[in-house]
Design an enzyme around this catalytic site. Structure first.
Site, PDB file in Angstrom:
ATOM      1  N   ASP A 116       0.853  -1.189   0.000  1.00  0.00           N
ATOM      2  CA  ASP A 116       0.000   0.000   0.000  1.00  0.00           C
ATOM      3  C   ASP A 116       0.893   1.244   0.000  1.00  0.00           C
ATOM      4  O   ASP A 116       2.012   1.207   0.525  1.00  0.00           O
ATOM      5  CB  ASP A 116      -0.847   0.052   1.280  1.00  0.00           C
ATOM      6  CG  ASP A 116      -1.783  -1.139   1.405  1.00  0.00           C
ATOM      7  OD1 ASP A 116      -2.107  -1.751   0.370  1.00  0.00           O
ATOM      8  OD2 ASP A 116      -2.168  -1.437   2.551  1.00  0.00           O
TER       9      ASP A 116
HETATM   10  N1  URA Z   1      -1.042  -5.964   3.823  1.00  0.00           N
HETATM   11  C1  URA Z   1      -1.539  -4.727   3.851  1.00  0.00           C
HETATM   12  O1  URA Z   1      -2.592  -4.504   4.447  1.00  0.00           O
HETATM   13  N2  URA Z   1      -0.873  -3.734   3.255  1.00  0.00           N
HETATM   14  C2  URA Z   1       0.297  -3.918   2.615  1.00  0.00           C
HETATM   15  O2  URA Z   1       0.873  -2.969   2.089  1.00  0.00           O
HETATM   16  C3  URA Z   1       0.817  -5.224   2.577  1.00  0.00           C
HETATM   17  C4  URA Z   1       0.130  -6.229   3.196  1.00  0.00           C
END
Ligand code: URA
Length: 251
Positions: A116
Site C-alpha cells: 500500500d
Molecule cells: N497488507 C496490507 O494490508 N498492506 C500492505 O501494504 C501489505 C500487506
C-alpha cells in the site's frame, strides 16, 4: 516458414518461452499463450510450437512485431520503499513512484507484488519475468514478515485467533506467526508472518480482530530481510538470498 517449429537447435538453444520470460516479456505461461496465438516471430518466421528452441544470443525475436533485445543478465534488487510512495514504476498521477529509487539504471525493472502507498518496507525489483511471477504467486506460499503499530493493547486471545484463522469478506486467512513486540500509550507494536498476498490483507486482518493498523512495514520476504537498508535505498540481493529464493520458487 510460418506457424511451426524452428529447424535448428544448436548447443546454445534454449526454449523460446524461457527466453521470452527471461527477457521480461511476461511469465513463462503467458509467453506460451503469446506463442500459441502466433504473436512471436523468430528470424522472420512465426513460431507457435511450444518446444521450439532458439539461440538467445543470435536469434532475432519479435513479439507483436516489436524486437526483443538480446537477453541481458538478470537484475534482482531489494528496495526499502518509503511511506507515501506508490508501488508502481510510473505513476500516471505524478505521485512519487518506485522508479525514483532506481536513479538512471538502464534495465526495465518491475516490482514483485505491491505494498500500500501507506506501507513502507521491502519490495523486490527484477527484470526476470518468470521469477517475479512465481514470487508473487500464492501457490509458492512465500512468507512475508510485517511489523505493525496498532491501536489498543493486544491480549493473548488475539494471537490465538490469528493463528487459528479469521474469516474476512473474501475468505479465511491466518498468520504463520505472531508476537507482540511491546505496548505503550494505548498502542501496540506487533510482528506477524503471513503467506498471503491479498489486497490490504494485514490491515484488514488486524482490524477484524479489533486492532486497526496505524503504521505498517514489511520487513522480510522469505529469506530476504531489510536489515539496515535505509528508507529509499536499494541493494542487490546477495547470492545466498537469490539462491534460496530460486529454490523456493522452483527455478
Ligand atoms: N497488507 C496490507 O494490508 N498492506 C500492505 O501494504 C501489505 C500487506
Amino acid at each position: 516458414m510460418t506457424g511451426g517449429s524452428l529447424p535448428t537447435a544448436g548447443p546454445q538453444a534454449v526454449r523460446l518461452q524461457k527466453v521470452l520470460a527471461q527477457s521480461g516479456v511476461a511469465s513463462r505461461r503467458k509467453c506460451e499463450t503469446l506463442m500459441a496465438a502466433g504473436r512471436v516471430e523468430v528470424d522472420g518466421a512465426v513460431v507457435t510450437q511450444l518446444g521450439s528452441r532458439v539461440d538467445p544470443e543470435t536469434a532475432v525475436i519479435r513479439v507483436d512485431g516489436k524486437r526483443l533485445p538480446v537477453a541481458q543478465r538478470h537484475v534482482y534488487l531489494v528496495a526499502n520503499k518509503p511511506r507515501g510512495m506508490v508501488s508502481t514504476m510510473a505513476d500516471e498521477a505524478g505521485r512519487p513512484d518506485l522508479r525514483e529509487l532506481l536513479g538512471d539504471r538502464p534495465e526495465r525493472l518491475f516490482h514483485v507484488g505491491r505494498l500500500d502507498t501507506d506501507t513502507d518496507g521491502l519490495v523486490v525489483l527484477t527484470n526476470d519475468g518468470e521469477f517475479a511471477h512465481r514470487l508473487a504467486h500464492p501457490s509458492y506460499e512465500l512468507q512475508k514478515t510485517y511489523v505493525a503499530q496498532v491501536a489498543g493493547v493486544v491480549k493473548p486471545r488475539v494471537r490465538r485467533s490469528l493463528l487459528e484463522g479469521v474469516v474476512l469478506e473474501d475468505g479465511p486467512v491466518g498468520v504463520d506467526a505472531f508476537r507482540v513486540v511491546g505496548s505503550h500509550g494505548g498502542r501496540s507494536m506487533v510482528e506477524l508472518v503471513i503467506h498471503e498476498g491479498r489486497n490490504h490483507i494485514v490491515r484488514r486482518l488486524l482490524a477484524e480482530v479489533g486492532h486497526p493498523v496505524l503504521r505498517l512495514s514489511r520487513t522480510a520476504i522469505g529469506p530476504i530481510g531489510l536489515g539496515h537498508l535505509a528508507s529509499g535505498s536499494v541493494r542487490d540481493l546477495t547470492a545466498d538470498e537469490l539462491g534460496t529464493l530460486l529454490d523456493a520458487v522452483g527455478l
